[in-house]
Design a protein around this motif. Sequence first.
Motif: not given
Length: 233
Positions: A85, A136, A139-140, A142-144, A146-147, A161, A164
């Motif tokens: 990630p 958007e 958010q991408q 942030a998702e990485a 989080q992983r 947040k 990111a």
Amino acid sequence: MVRRTKADALATRHQILDAAEAEFLARGVAHTRLQDVAAAAGVTRGAIYWHFQDKAELFNAMMERAFLPCEGAAERALAVAGDDPLAQLHEMAVAPLRVLAESEQVQRVFRIAMHQTEYTAELAPVQERYLEGSGEFQQQLAEALQRADALGWLRPGLTIKAVALGLFALVDGLMHHWTLRPGGFDLVVCGEAAVRAYVDGLRAALPQAPTTAVPAAPAPAPPAPRSRRAPST
């Protein structure tokens, strides 16, 4: 006959978008009229309205046409990075920088968006579309993050947040500064180094190997006293 009509319409659309790029770059978006774009494209004003409802829709179409390579680059970056990630995070962040450095069309559009656009009431939909797109992208990222956090790869105390947003601001700032003077620095080299430093600063500290105390070496024994010989007679 229908196919040729569709092809002609698509060609006219791109012709209008090309003219809009040139006029927006030369005049600024707020000072460019649709009749200016029509004259530059060699079409009637009615032809523009057939394709686009207003200037905001024309601007957004111009931006979306340039953003397609960026979106494709982000998808390729995820494939290249595999299941790591933090590697995904790095690749997603530098993908827009690579596209911007390589594409003259993307450079023109980004210069317009960053330096030639005044977000007046007329262009409120443009500003809304920009905020939506940047959201958007964050958010991408942030998702990485989080992983990576789920795997224990991030140092404790970080707010996903905020991290990111900070990475987005780094990338956005590099693009903003570079488009002012493209020859000022190497966008890809400097961008990759800056993103790498940012991402490396997020990593959790590696556990240190336990240290084994080394016993002190024994002190050397004092030299034995020399024997004294009796004087010979």
